[in-house]
Design a protein around this motif. Structure first.
Motif, PDB file in Angstrom:
ATOM      1  N   UNK A   1     110.075  35.428 106.645  1.00 58.68           N
ATOM      2  CA  UNK A   1     110.678  34.884 107.865  1.00 58.68           C
ATOM      3  C   UNK A   1     109.817  33.867 108.579  1.00 58.68           C
ATOM      4  N   UNK A   2     108.724  33.431 107.925  1.00 55.79           N
ATOM      5  CA  UNK A   2     107.851  32.438 108.546  1.00 55.79           C
ATOM      6  C   UNK A   2     108.546  31.096 108.713  1.00 55.79           C
ATOM      7  N   UNK A   3     108.170  30.342 109.758  1.00 52.92           N
ATOM      8  CA  UNK A   3     108.788  29.051 110.028  1.00 52.92           C
ATOM      9  C   UNK A   3     108.186  27.974 109.124  1.00 52.92           C
TER      10      UNK A   3
ATOM     11  N   UNK B   1     112.593  33.372  87.392  1.00 53.13           N
ATOM     12  CA  UNK B   1     113.379  32.173  87.708  1.00 53.13           C
ATOM     13  C   UNK B   1     113.834  32.196  89.168  1.00 53.13           C
ATOM     14  N   UNK B   2     114.221  31.033  89.649  1.00 56.05           N
ATOM     15  CA  UNK B   2     114.692  30.942  91.041  1.00 56.05           C
ATOM     16  C   UNK B   2     116.045  31.615  91.178  1.00 56.05           C
ATOM     17  N   UNK B   3     116.256  32.270  92.327  1.00 58.77           N
ATOM     18  CA  UNK B   3     117.557  32.884  92.605  1.00 58.77           C
ATOM     19  C   UNK B   3     118.515  31.819  93.113  1.00 58.77           C
TER      20      UNK B   3
ATOM     21  N   UNK C   1     116.439  38.969  99.978  1.00 64.45           N
ATOM     22  CA  UNK C   1     116.724  38.380  98.671  1.00 64.45           C
ATOM     23  C   UNK C   1     116.844  39.440  97.572  1.00 64.45           C
ATOM     24  N   UNK C   2     116.466  40.700  97.913  1.00 68.69           N
ATOM     25  CA  UNK C   2     116.546  41.777  96.927  1.00 68.69           C
ATOM     26  C   UNK C   2     115.359  41.831  95.997  1.00 68.69           C
ATOM     27  N   UNK C   3     114.240  41.226  96.383  1.00 67.93           N
ATOM     28  CA  UNK C   3     113.062  41.225  95.517  1.00 67.93           C
ATOM     29  C   UNK C   3     112.282  42.539  95.686  1.00 67.93           C
TER      30      UNK C   3
ATOM     31  N   UNK D   1     113.600  30.233  95.907  1.00 64.40           N
ATOM     32  CA  UNK D   1     112.815  31.466  95.976  1.00 64.40           C
ATOM     33  C   UNK D   1     112.714  32.098  94.592  1.00 64.40           C
ATOM     34  N   UNK D   2     111.486  32.580  94.250  1.00 65.83           N
ATOM     35  CA  UNK D   2     111.214  33.244  92.978  1.00 65.83           C
ATOM     36  C   UNK D   2     110.626  34.627  93.278  1.00 65.83           C
ATOM     37  N   UNK D   3     111.058  35.624  92.522  1.00 63.97           N
ATOM     38  CA  UNK D   3     110.527  36.968  92.735  1.00 63.97           C
ATOM     39  C   UNK D   3     109.076  37.102  92.332  1.00 63.97           C
ATOM     40  N   UNK D   4     108.610  36.206  91.463  1.00 66.93           N
ATOM     41  CA  UNK D   4     107.208  36.203  91.045  1.00 66.93           C
ATOM     42  C   UNK D   4     106.918  34.873  90.387  1.00 66.93           C
TER      43      UNK D   4
END
Length: 590
Positions: free
Chosen positions: A565-567, A490-492, A512-514, A483-486
């Motif tokens: 939360x999408x599958x 960088x990826x978390x 994730x705190x984004x 996951x990336x905030x933008x």
């Protein structure tokens, strides 16, 4: 025909079987060339002991197991040149025979001479279904003779391939009479066709040890059809009552044959003629009759001859694979073992499973040159009708417990511990095959499972029956979501592992705190590294993975944005998928 098996096992020694078969397979013309040398040969039978050249194998039954082997292995079908079919001997003129018949009152006679001894056999026209008397007498020599009748052989009309109708190596066919001047033998013909009769004389005092007449007699009656006619009628029925597939035809003819036959506990009758016209026969009769049925319908087959156990059965080729079929041991009305259909226990099994019942077969199928190696159970009766999978399903929960614990090796006791080994061993071998066909997995991995049936004697009448399992684990195709905030972030450290085919919810941007100041989260763009492609969508809502063209999306496409939360399932075969957060200013994303 349904019945309970007899429980004694008789077998003949290989040497005696072969020697007893020799006279049956030789044509009159060939035999006549040998007489000058053979007539001085002392067969040893002149002692008139009345004993049979056979040996008995003493076996003990196991549990409720039914056992049937027999000594009829000395009875192969002889494919011969066309004989001179006649009601008179080939060793004397027609005029001589007519004169003798007129004097004696019999319609027909044959004779043979050696030195001063003449052997004569006389008979009237045979009537099918009724005993025919053969009056055997002699002149010259000592006047005191020993006589013997060989087991007659039969051929379908115009085929001239003779098969001994009875086992020539035992019983009445091996015994000479007491010393006498004449003797009456009887035999009942039961099938339209040609029968070959041989009678022997021994006069040791005159130096005659081997003197024989050889007669081919043709008989015909619509009420007593030939073996070929019976076979063709059964095949016609099979074609009418099945879908015509090889398996269905072989099964139909197997069941049809068992309904015609009773096992011959006297071990006398041993041919297709006896099986199909007399309704009795030994294992050789079952094998020979089934072979004729299969051949007539176009199914390749061969004889499996177990000389170690004194038994024979069929090897059958279905859909390109060989299987072992023992009609003799399938012919039972026993129903001792739960829902196991004993009438089909030996239908289409492997060499290994057949060797459980007939231990001598282990030496046969492992020998060099063995041509009918049977390793498949695809067309086994219980596999074909689904019963094997039903049995395997009863163990599923117990197996799954071990798999969930990720055990690589484990054992489970079989449910049929009380069955004798020759029954449980075959059944469990079939069950193990069905277990191996099933799909086994845990929540996160697939198991390649190898199930083996183990049946072993411990001591006396105690044995163990279990399944041994060996599991190897195959991880399903999977990938990791980062996951990336933008686009530029960088990826978390937090990632999500996704198993292909298993829907997995994505982590949310808030979890994730984004955040992006006053901007609102607008969804995730997805990129996979395996082929440097982005997931895009067209105006109609159809999505696919596509590469950028010069940094631009394909025409008419836009980025597909996964919601929080999408599958996710099946977005990549393996590797990594990067989710980039997208943001929209001062309004909710729609």
């Amino acid at each position: 025909m349904k019945r309970v098996f007899y429980r004694s096992l008789c077998a003949v020694l290989c040497v005696s079987m072969l020697s007893a078969a020799i006279p049956v397979r030789v044509l009159a013309e060939e035999e006549r060339l040998q007489e000058n040398t053979l007539e001085q040969f002392d067969t040893g039978a002149a002692d008139n002991s009345g004993t049979s050249m056979t040996g008995d194998i003493d076996t003990s039954e196991i549990g409720n197991e039914s056992i049937k082997n027999d000594s009829d292995l000395a009875n192969p079908i002889s494919h011969q040149a066309k004989p001179q079919v006649s009601l008179t001997s080939d060793m004397s003129s027609d005029s001589e025979q007519s004169t003798k018949a007129a004097v004696s009152g019999y319609q027909h006679s044959d004779s043979a001479t050696s030195g001063s001894v003449t052997l004569t056999v006389e008979w009237n026209d045979p009537v099918l279904g009724q005993p025919t008397t053969f009056h055997v007498s002699a002149t010259g020599g000592s006047g005191s003779y020993l006589f013997r009748m060989d087991a007659p052989s039969y051929s379908n009309p115009n085929e001239y391939a003779y098969e001994s109708v009875a086992d020539p190596s035992r019983g009445e066919w091996t015994k000479f009479t007491d010393a006498c001047a004449s003797h009456d033998f009887t035999f009942t013909t039961t099938a339209t066709g040609s029968y070959n009769f041989r009678f022997y004389l021994m006069d040791k005092a005159s130096g005659v040890y081997y003197l024989r007449t050889n007669s081919y007699i043709q008989v015909a009656d619509d009420a007593y059809p030939s073996v070929a006619s019976i076979v063709n009628k059964a095949v016609s029925q099979a074609k009418q009552n099945t879908n015509g597939f090889e398996y269905e035809m072989a099964l139909y003819l197997h069941d049809w044959l068992l309904n015609q036959l009773e096992y011959d506990n006297s071990l006398k009758w041993s041919s297709a003629e006896s099986a199909l016209t007399r309704g009795v026969g030994t294992c050789q009769a079952y094998e020979s009759a089934y072979s004729k049925l299969l051949t007539a319908v176009g199914i390749i087959n061969s004889e499996t001859r177990d000389t170690y156990d004194g038994h024979t059965w069929n090897a059958v080729k279905l859909d390109g694979k060989w299987y072992q079929v023992d009609c003799t041991w399938d012919d039972t009305s026993d129903n001792f073992y739960g829902d196991l259909d004993q009438r089909h226990l030996y239908f289409c099994i492997t060499d290994e499973l057949m060797a459980i019942a007939h231990k001598g077969h282990a030496k046969i199928y492992t020998a060099d040159g063995y041509a009918t190696r049977s390793t498949s159970l695809k067309d086994n009766y219980f596999v074909h009708n689904g019963k094997a999978d039903e049995w395997a399903a009863k163990y599923a929960d117990r197996i799954q417990q071990h798999l969930d614990a990720k055990e690589n090796k484990f054992s489970i006791d079989a449910d049929n511990q009380s069955f004798p080994p020759s029954i449980s061993g075959i059944q469990n071998g079939i069950v193990a095959f069905a277990m191996n066909l099933r799909e086994w997995k845990t929540t996160d991995a697939k198991a390649d499972l190898a199930a083996n049936s183990i049946v072993a004697m411990q001591s006396g009448y105690k044995w163990i029956s279990r399944f041994d399992f060996y599991a190897t684990w195959k991880e399903p195709a999977s990938y990791t979501i980062r996951y990336h905030g933008s686009d530029a972030a960088p990826a978390v450290a937090r990632t999500t592992r996704v198993v292909v085919g298993t829907p997995t919810a994505t982590l949310t941007s808030s979890a994730l705190g984004f955040s992006c100041g006053p901007m609102a989260f607008a969804g995730w763009k997805a990129h996979r590294d395996c082929d440097d492609a982005w997931f895009v969508i067209d105006a109609a809502g159809n999505g696919r993975w596509a590469k950028l063209d010069g940094g631009a999306l394909p025409e008419g496409r836009s980025f597909y944005r996964y919601v929080d939360g999408g599958k996710v399932s099946g977005t990549a075969p393996s590797g990594r998928v990067d989710f980039y957060a997208t943001w929209i200013e001062n309004k909710e994303y729609a």
